[in-house]
Design an enzyme around this catalytic site. Structure first.
Site, PDB file in Angstrom:
ATOM      1  CB  CYS A   1      -1.256  -6.355   1.367  1.00 50.72           C
ATOM      2  SG  CYS A   1      -2.701  -6.194   1.762  1.00 50.72           S
TER       3      CYS A   1
ATOM      4  CG  HIS B   1      -0.345  -1.738  -0.304  1.00 53.16           C
ATOM      5  ND1 HIS B   1      -0.220  -3.195  -0.811  1.00 53.16           N
ATOM      6  CD2 HIS B   1      -1.557  -2.139   0.586  1.00 53.16           C
ATOM      7  CE1 HIS B   1      -1.723  -3.306  -1.231  1.00 53.16           C
ATOM      8  NE2 HIS B   1      -2.018  -2.979  -0.045  1.00 53.16           N
TER       9      HIS B   1
ATOM     10  CD  GLU C   1       2.272  -2.221  -3.279  1.00 57.17           C
ATOM     11  OE1 GLU C   1       2.970  -2.752  -2.377  1.00 57.17           O
ATOM     12  OE2 GLU C   1       1.261  -2.443  -3.450  1.00 57.17           O
TER      13      GLU C   1
HETATM   14  N1  GLN Z   1      -8.181  -8.739   1.846  1.00 57.96           N
HETATM   15  C1  GLN Z   1      -6.823  -8.782   3.091  1.00 57.96           C
HETATM   16  C2  GLN Z   1      -7.053  -7.515   3.826  1.00 57.96           C
HETATM   17  O1  GLN Z   1      -8.852  -6.861   3.730  1.00 57.96           O
HETATM   18  C3  GLN Z   1      -5.412  -7.727   1.912  1.00 57.96           C
HETATM   19  C4  GLN Z   1      -6.268  -6.690   1.814  1.00 57.96           C
HETATM   20  C5  GLN Z   1      -4.682  -6.010   0.653  1.00 57.96           C
HETATM   21  O2  GLN Z   1      -4.079  -6.873  -0.041  1.00 57.96           O
HETATM   22  N2  GLN Z   1      -4.461  -4.872   0.445  1.00 57.96           N
HETATM   23  O3  GLN Z   1      -6.754  -7.677   4.975  1.00 57.96           O
END
Ligand code: GLN
Length: 543
Positions: free
Chosen positions: A380, A515, A517
């Protein structure tokens, strides 16, 4: 519906592992051939944990259907493989906001709206909703007995005990038996007090799970049984374990599943716990080891990266290696020479995160991995920052950045204000609410043939869970991305949103906008973690 309900409460202190206890019981019941669902009722006032800092409350676990939930739901999924849903986690905040919205609509027809029966009814409705052919629904009540916030939940489950009848409801209470060295004894008094506290709200626990750091002598069990009005074979020891994946085996050895099934007058044969035995062996007796550096902002609390921690362990299980984790605070890191932290590690991971603080450190970590051919896994935020790094240093835009850090000329990562969810167009405003408004839950992603990611997944299309607001701006900066050597190997089905990126000129450099994970299981390690640890294992032979 003939689902039986098992309510799990906790006493004496927090952090005794109620979530794990519920998850392990779920897995044991599955081992007996039953279908289970697990739910968590959280007494705090936030509508969901989405707006809470991970260093306060641990990670936010996202479900396929886009709920931001408590991290215990991650344990449930990892132990049972049953994917949680929106209908599996509720908080006091959400209950009140639903009840108040109903009141404003006039749905209560002039009644005085009160905790009992309106909030308690809403809790009961939630517990009973969205179940079909499940044999058991295990409901964990967050917090500790005696907390003011927990009272409506205890009242609701007390009522449910009556409504459902004792043949369909079971109360399990988890407590602690502290060992007092000077007395040389495990003490039962806190447990007695905790059960008294439960009794004061009308709940007599049927089974006691007693956390202890050593076996509980017969005499102590007898005493607990006597004082707490519980048959001795329903006082179960929950002993400390060397790996959490031993918990189901341990519980079975202590007779936990037997006590539960007997309570419901169900036959108790030998459950299948063989998969846990294999996992425990892999975790405790690996053939090698690798070290992975994780550059993140929330490293002060391990629970803030709970699923990530577990998924890396699963990658180790798949490759028969121990995965040593080197947590690095990206803020400290950005002020120092990174090589002193990263030299000799076999893989570098930058996890999800929010806000500008510490990002330069994460960018340095991605650069170090790229330049030194060390396997890199960006999740992410970790993908977005790796893209920024490459475009700054190779793509010819030295001030490339994300609009998350403020207005700028070259926001190669930009705020998403609309995107497709199935056939529906989701829309957000720049100044909208923070809670529950991200791109959340499982979305499909198409993978380009001939890429490393296609090999890893072995599929043309996958589904992964998202939780973010910003996205790589592929349309505007396509040339810069090409120049920087970035291959967007995974895209949303409409081709608009870049979901996965890799480098051709590197042994293992992957970033994903979702994600992974959250979907990894000890008995089914996620392909990306499996492959990342495999790459780290290769790297360990080089250094
Ligand atoms: N801050 C980034 C976004 O909102 C990444 C979010 C995250 O890593 N879950 O896009």
């Amino acid at each position: 519906m003939t689902t039986r309900f098992i309510f799990v409460t906790g006493g004496v202190v927090s952090s005794l592992g109620k979530g794990l206890a519920a998850a392990a019981l779920g897995s044991l019941l599955q081992g007996h051939g039953y279908k289970v669902r697990l739910r968590k009722l959280d007494p705090y006032l936030n509508v969901d944990p989405g707006t809470m800092s991970p260093t306060q409350h641990g990670e936010v676990f996202v479900t396929d259907d886009g709920a931001e939930t408590d991290l215990d739901l991650g344990h449930y999924e990892r132990f049972t493989g049953v994917h949680a849903r929106q209908s599996d986690n509720i908080t006091t905040g959400r209950l009140y906001s639903n009840v108040i919205a109903k009141e404003r609509r006039g749905d209560y027809l002039g009644a005085t709206v009160q905790v009992i029966p309106h909030i308690t009814d809403a809790i009961k409705e939630f517990v009973l909703a969205d179940l079909t052919d499940e044999d058991f629904c295990i409901c964990e009540i967050g917090g500790t007995v005696g907390d003011i916030e927990g009272l409506p939940f205890l009242e609701a489950i007390r009522q449910l005990g009556n409504d459902l009848g004792r043949e369909r409801s079971l109360f399990i209470h988890l407590t602690l038996l502290p060992y007092i060295a000077t007395a040389g004894e495990l003490k039962t008094k806190p447990t007695q007090h905790s059960v008294k506290e439960l009794l004061s709200v009308g709940i007599q626990p049927d089974i006691l799970l007693c956390r202890a750091d050593r076996p509980i002598p017969e005499n102590e069990r007898r005493k607990i049984g006597l004082f707490c009005n519980i048959a001795q074979d329903r006082v179960i020891a929950a002993l400390d374990v060397d790996t959490i994946y031993r918990v189901p085996i341990n519980y079975h050895e202590q007779g936990f599943d037997r006590a539960v099934l007997r309570f419901f007058n169900l036959e108790c044969n030998e459950p299948d716990t063989s998969k846990w035995a294999t996992i425990v062996k892999r975790v405790l007796e690996p053939e090698g080891e690798v070290t992975i550096a994780i550059a993140g902002k929330y490293v002060s609390l391990l629970d803030s990266y709970k699923s990530l921690h577990e998924a890396l362990l699963h990658g180790g299980i798949a490759n028969n290696v121990r995965v040593n984790l080197k947590w690095i605070d990206s803020e400290t890191f950005e002020k120092e020479d990174v090589s002193s932290y990263l030299e000799g590690v076999h893989g570098i991971l930058v996890p999800g995160g929010f806000g500008e603080r510490g990002t330069e450190g994460k960018i340095k970590a991605a650069q170090y991995a790229r330049e030194h051919n060390i396997p890199y896994f960006g999740i992410c935020f970790g993908m977005q920052l790796a893209v920024i790094e490459a475009v700054r240093h190779l793509g010819g835009i030295p001030d490339a950045t994300s609009s998350e850090f403020g207005p700028s000329e070259h926001a190669i990562i930009g705020l998403m204000t609309e995107w497709l969810k199935g056939d529906q167009l989701e829309k957000r405003r720049k100044d909208g609410d923070l809670g529950g408004t991200m791109r959340l839950g499982a979305y499909p992603c198409k993978i380009l043939k001939g890429t490393k990611l296609h090999d890893i997944y072995g599929a043309d299309e996958i589904q992964e869970r998202h939780r973010h607001r910003y996205e790589v701006n592929l349309e505007t900066y396509r040339d810069a991305f090409d120049k920087a050597g970035l291959v967007f190997a995974g895209l949303s089905p409409d081709g608009v949103l870049p979901e996965m990126v890799e480098r051709k000129d590197h042994p293992w450099f992957i970033g994903v906008q979702f994600h992974p994970e959250l979907r990894s299981k000890p008995f089914d390690p996620h392909p990306l973690f499996r492959s990342f640890i495999e790459a780290a294992k290769k790297q360990s032979c080089l250094v």
